[in-house]
Design a protein around this motif. Sequence first.
Motif, PDB file in Angstrom:
ATOM      1  N   ASP A 142     -11.985   2.615  -6.028  1.00 32.82           N
ATOM      2  CA  ASP A 142     -10.911   1.637  -6.159  1.00 32.82           C
ATOM      3  C   ASP A 142     -11.408   0.386  -6.869  1.00 32.82           C
ATOM      4  OD1 ASP A 142     -10.877   0.456  -2.670  1.00 32.82           O
ATOM      5  OD2 ASP A 142     -12.254   0.036  -4.308  1.00 32.82           O
ATOM      6  N   ASP A 167       1.072   8.559  -7.451  1.00 37.24           N
ATOM      7  CA  ASP A 167      -0.141   8.943  -6.740  1.00 37.24           C
ATOM      8  C   ASP A 167      -0.733  10.245  -7.260  1.00 37.24           C
ATOM      9  OD1 ASP A 167       1.047   7.791  -3.461  1.00 37.24           O
ATOM     10  OD2 ASP A 167       0.218   6.709  -5.181  1.00 37.24           O
ATOM     11  N   ASP A 178     -11.551  -6.272   0.068  1.00 29.16           N
ATOM     12  CA  ASP A 178     -11.041  -4.914   0.282  1.00 29.16           C
ATOM     13  C   ASP A 178     -12.232  -4.007   0.599  1.00 29.16           C
ATOM     14  OD1 ASP A 178      -9.516  -2.403  -1.913  1.00 29.16           O
ATOM     15  OD2 ASP A 178      -9.861  -2.434   0.245  1.00 29.16           O
ATOM     16  N   SER A 231      -4.067   7.388  -3.342  1.00 27.36           N
ATOM     17  CA  SER A 231      -3.485   6.051  -3.300  1.00 27.36           C
ATOM     18  C   SER A 231      -4.507   5.078  -2.736  1.00 27.36           C
ATOM     19  CB  SER A 231      -2.210   6.040  -2.446  1.00 27.36           C
ATOM     20  OG  SER A 231      -2.492   6.447  -1.114  1.00 27.36           O
ATOM     21  N   ASP A 232      -4.218   3.786  -2.877  1.00 30.18           N
ATOM     22  CA  ASP A 232      -5.094   2.756  -2.331  1.00 30.18           C
ATOM     23  C   ASP A 232      -4.246   1.549  -1.962  1.00 30.18           C
ATOM     24  OD1 ASP A 232      -6.968   0.176  -2.892  1.00 30.18           O
ATOM     25  OD2 ASP A 232      -8.180   1.854  -2.181  1.00 30.18           O
ATOM     26  N   ASN A 233      -4.403   1.042  -0.756  1.00 31.75           N
ATOM     27  CA  ASN A 233      -3.564  -0.042  -0.265  1.00 31.75           C
ATOM     28  C   ASN A 233      -4.111  -1.427  -0.579  1.00 31.75           C
ATOM     29  OD1 ASN A 233      -1.778   1.820   0.914  1.00 31.75           O
ATOM     30  ND2 ASN A 233      -3.039   1.958   2.769  1.00 31.75           N
ATOM     31  N   ASP A 293     -11.683  -0.917   2.278  1.00 30.85           N
ATOM     32  CA  ASP A 293     -11.147   0.410   2.567  1.00 30.85           C
ATOM     33  C   ASP A 293     -11.127   1.258   1.305  1.00 30.85           C
ATOM     34  OD1 ASP A 293     -10.652  -0.227   5.244  1.00 30.85           O
ATOM     35  OD2 ASP A 293      -8.746  -1.167   4.721  1.00 30.85           O
TER      36      ASP A 293
END
Length: 467
Positions: free
Chosen positions: A122, A97, A7, A35-37, A9
């Motif tokens: 994150d 969120d 990850d 948020s974090d995907n 991002d």
Amino acid sequence: PRKKERDEDPPIIRSTFPPKDTSIGAHQTFGALVSDNGTGVKKVCLQFKDHQRGRSACFKLQNVGVGSGDDGGSSAARNVRGGRKKSNVNAEEQTSDIWQLSFEGFAPYAGTSWQYRIKTVDGARNKRSTKWRTFMIDERAASSVKGGANGSNGSGGRGDGGGGGSAATEAPQRTVHMLTEEVTDKDWSRGGIVQSSTGRILFFFDGNPYVCTGTVLQSAPSDRTIILTAGHCAYQYRDGRIGGRFAEHALFIPNQVDTRGDKSNEICDDDPLGCWVPAFAVVDYEWTTQGFPHSVPWDYAYYVIRNDPSVHQGGFIHEGQPELSKILEEIVEPLPIDFEWTLAENDDAPGEFTHGLGYSFNRDPAFRYCATSMTTKFGIDTYENLWLESCEMTGGSSGGPWMTHVDSEGRGTVVSVNSWGYATSPGMGGPNFATASGSHARCLYERARDAVFEDVVGRGIVVDDCP
């Protein structure tokens, strides 16, 4: 089996509250939608910059569950100069969120302008931060609350982001202007970003102390902070069979000008933020094989500091505020560096106006600067140095930043460092960082950024494979 993709991002910050240029009352809820995907949000925190440009700790925000009936703030009210705090939930427990925390105690600062920013991390340690957002502490709303900093009405507002009991109004804009005064050698009196991000480097050979200057740079990974300095502040060239060597050990002391001592020393609690111990340094191979003046094209280096509290010894501010971060890049604002900047060639106009800053030893512990239009000079026949013609700073300022577009808050862009000057006449030379001009400065920075701590042998890395 397929290798799991890493990850890379950072978290997504969709909005923050209160909005920019809002007027608040004696208490207010601050927060963001984050948020974090990938690996999920691990931490969200909020940092204040007060009306005197002092920075707070980065307070952890709470993740607020949707539909839980929680008012989102009253149980986690936080006094702006002390009091209670609740930590955020773990990333795997995140239920929405919304991240927020309520603060009280703004009343004593009525009529002043503050700023805040949100910082996120994150699960893969990717980071993202917002820019500073200004808010005004409204005189009428704040003065209506009795009881001083704690407030008799210390409920801390509501969790919908409104808080405060004061309508949002336009706050006065901060007056920021570019600095254009010509200066040969003078105390830097404006404080601000560059004063906190630039510090004394105290380093040792054979047990003897030497002094230079260094600057905290932006864009380092989350496990480290990178300090820019001069090559001769990290590695000592020696001719013959003996060979050169890295400094035995070093200390980075930010904002040393505000020390309680009368000169540079190893007593970290003399200084406001204390000291950090670098893990290793990075220099260019060419710097290690040539003596002065032939080595000046490569007179730049980086110190790398672990983002670990164990490498920090607290200063006198930490004595009164032990909750302050011990991670260097969290307690100062790193400065940007431009490896593509080049001096425009125009014989009919002066070069770009530039500030050189540093801790000159003959003025120890003062933070000094010069400011003038940049030119160039052939210090040796084969290399055209960048040059500040009228600069009169002296030894100890070596490694300090050259910055363009410096404003009244101490912001600017780093384009070189103090490298060398003449003993009997003004002038300061700096290496050209532009990759297009053949500099290895970016290459060394990338090595400092990517090196694995456990793989570094000895006190530093000599890079010999830059293109």
